[in-house]
Design a protein around this motif. Structure first.
Motif, short mmCIF file in Angstrom:
data_model
loop_
_atom_site.label_atom_id
_atom_site.label_comp_id
_atom_site.label_asym_id
_atom_site.label_seq_id
_atom_site.Cartn_x
_atom_site.Cartn_y
_atom_site.Cartn_z
N GLN A 186 12.49 17.11 -53.63
CA GLN A 186 13.57 16.88 -52.67
C GLN A 186 14.80 16.31 -53.39
OE1 GLN A 186 14.39 14.84 -48.30
NE2 GLN A 186 12.47 14.42 -49.34
N TRP A 187 15.97 16.74 -52.95
CA TRP A 187 17.21 16.41 -53.66
C TRP A 187 17.50 14.93 -53.73
CZ3 TRP A 187 20.98 13.96 -50.77
CH2 TRP A 187 20.87 14.07 -49.37
N ILE A 188 17.03 14.15 -52.77
CA ILE A 188 17.29 12.70 -52.82
C ILE A 188 16.62 12.05 -54.02
CG2 ILE A 188 17.65 12.46 -50.34
CD1 ILE A 188 14.79 11.38 -50.13
N HIS A 189 15.68 12.77 -54.64
CA HIS A 189 15.00 12.25 -55.83
C HIS A 189 15.53 12.85 -57.14
CE1 HIS A 189 12.24 10.61 -52.93
NE2 HIS A 189 11.73 11.79 -52.62
N VAL A 190 15.79 14.16 -57.14
CA VAL A 190 16.00 14.87 -58.42
C VAL A 190 17.41 15.42 -58.62
CG1 VAL A 190 13.55 15.46 -58.54
CG2 VAL A 190 15.16 17.08 -57.49
N ASP A 191 18.29 15.25 -57.65
CA ASP A 191 19.66 15.75 -57.79
C ASP A 191 20.63 14.58 -57.69
OD1 ASP A 191 22.16 16.94 -57.60
OD2 ASP A 191 21.47 18.59 -56.33
N PRO A 192 20.88 13.88 -58.80
CA PRO A 192 21.72 12.68 -58.75
C PRO A 192 23.10 12.91 -58.19
CG PRO A 192 20.53 12.80 -60.83
CD PRO A 192 20.31 14.11 -60.15
N GLU A 193 23.71 14.05 -58.51
CA GLU A 193 25.07 14.30 -58.03
C GLU A 193 25.08 14.44 -56.51
OE1 GLU A 193 28.73 17.51 -58.68
OE2 GLU A 193 27.00 17.50 -60.04
N ARG A 194 24.19 15.23 -55.97
CA ARG A 194 24.13 15.41 -54.52
C ARG A 194 23.71 14.10 -53.84
NH1 ARG A 194 20.32 19.74 -51.18
NH2 ARG A 194 21.12 19.21 -49.09
N ALA A 195 22.80 13.37 -54.49
CA ALA A 195 22.30 12.13 -53.90
C ALA A 195 23.38 11.06 -53.78
CB ALA A 195 21.12 11.60 -54.72
N GLN A 196 24.42 11.15 -54.62
CA GLN A 196 25.51 10.18 -54.52
C GLN A 196 26.16 10.20 -53.14
OE1 GLN A 196 26.53 7.83 -56.66
NE2 GLN A 196 24.95 8.39 -58.15
N ALA A 197 26.18 11.39 -52.53
CA ALA A 197 26.78 11.52 -51.20
C ALA A 197 25.74 11.41 -50.08
CB ALA A 197 27.50 12.87 -51.09
N GLY A 198 24.51 11.12 -50.45
CA GLY A 198 23.44 11.02 -49.49
C GLY A 198 23.34 9.65 -48.84
N PRO A 199 22.32 9.43 -48.05
CA PRO A 199 22.20 8.18 -47.28
C PRO A 199 21.94 6.94 -48.12
CG PRO A 199 20.22 9.52 -47.04
CD PRO A 199 21.22 10.38 -47.76
N PHE A 200 21.49 7.12 -49.38
CA PHE A 200 21.16 5.96 -50.20
C PHE A 200 22.19 5.68 -51.29
CE2 PHE A 200 17.18 7.97 -48.73
CZ PHE A 200 16.72 6.95 -47.91
N GLY A 201 23.23 6.51 -51.35
CA GLY A 201 24.29 6.30 -52.34
C GLY A 201 23.88 6.61 -53.76
N GLY A 202 22.81 7.35 -53.92
CA GLY A 202 22.31 7.71 -55.24
C GLY A 202 20.86 8.13 -55.13
N PRO A 203 20.28 8.62 -56.22
CA PRO A 203 18.88 9.07 -56.16
C PRO A 203 17.92 7.90 -56.02
CG PRO A 203 19.68 9.16 -58.41
CD PRO A 203 20.87 8.82 -57.56
N ILE A 204 16.83 8.17 -55.32
CA ILE A 204 15.79 7.16 -55.15
C ILE A 204 14.46 7.73 -55.60
CG2 ILE A 204 16.96 6.03 -53.22
CD1 ILE A 204 14.91 7.42 -51.35
N ALA A 205 13.54 6.84 -55.95
CA ALA A 205 12.20 7.24 -56.37
C ALA A 205 11.36 7.64 -55.16
CB ALA A 205 11.52 6.10 -57.12
#
Length: 207
Positions: A98-117
């Motif tokens: 899932q992108w919230i874990h492995v796509d740091p660039e996309r995760a920056q705009a996600g709900p956690f402000g960056g990738p999470i484990a």
């Protein structure tokens, strides 16, 4: 050399043995209730061949030494860093990309402000936490019997340093001559006010 004091294992300065492994050179030892805290730097412990940092490890001579500690804290594990390469490797092993874990660039705009484990990555570190938190010398093998309950109470941002705090909840004799330890494992992220994961671990110790 190894000695004993107050019914607990005492690891003196220099190299010693713990189960099938070795304990590295340390700077200072400290007796505490029910065990010995080992201050050290690097060694090989018990059932693993992985090098670990023995920062403040409690070592018990026998399982019986733990009986008086039911309901009490057992101390902390070493710290471990959850970096992006570890998260990516876990994603590949579990097919959870899932992108919230492995796509740091996309995760920056996600709900956690960056990738999470992954939550299950945090959970999978419990064996490491135990290996660096406390040990029982007479135990020759530990079998994971499962978990009573698990809660992921806060996200783990990639790059976080984690450690676990242990509390011994119960000890029970089980079939095959084993002793089952029920241990609360509260995983802490450095700099955060509350645990990121709380689990009750069931582990069967065989002598």
């Amino acid at each position: 050399p190894l000695g004993r004091r107050g019914g607990a294992q005492r690891v003196e300065h220099g190299a010693g043995h713990l189960g099938a492994g070795k304990v590295g050179v340390g700077s200072e030892d400290e007796d505490v209730a029910g065990g010995t805290v080992r201050h050290g730097e690097l060694g090989y412990l018990g059932r693993t061949s992985a090098p670990i940092s023995l920062t403040r490890m409690r070592i018990f001579d026998t399982l019986a030494d733990l009986q008086a500690l039911v309901g009490q804290p057992l101390g902390h594990s070493d710290w471990i860093t959850v970096d992006q390469s570890r998260v990516n490797a876990f994603a590949e092993a579990t097919e959870d990309r899932q992108w919230i874990h492995v796509d740091p660039e996309r995760a920056q705009a996600g709900p956690f402000g960056g990738p999470i484990a992954h939550g299950f990555l945090t959970l999978s570190l419990i064996p490491y936490f135990f290996e660096t938190g406390f040990a029982v010398r007479e135990t020759r093998m530990v079998v994971n019997y499962g978990l009573n309950k698990v809660r992921f109470t806060a996200p783990v941002r990639v790059g976080s340093r984690l450690r676990a705090a242990f509390k011994l909840l119960a000890m029970d004799d089980v079939a095959g001559g084993a002793v089952q330890l029920t241990v609360e494992v509260a995983v802490e992220a450095e700099g955060t006010p509350k645990p990121v994961c709380v689990a009750e671990s069931l582990a069967r110790h065989y002598r």
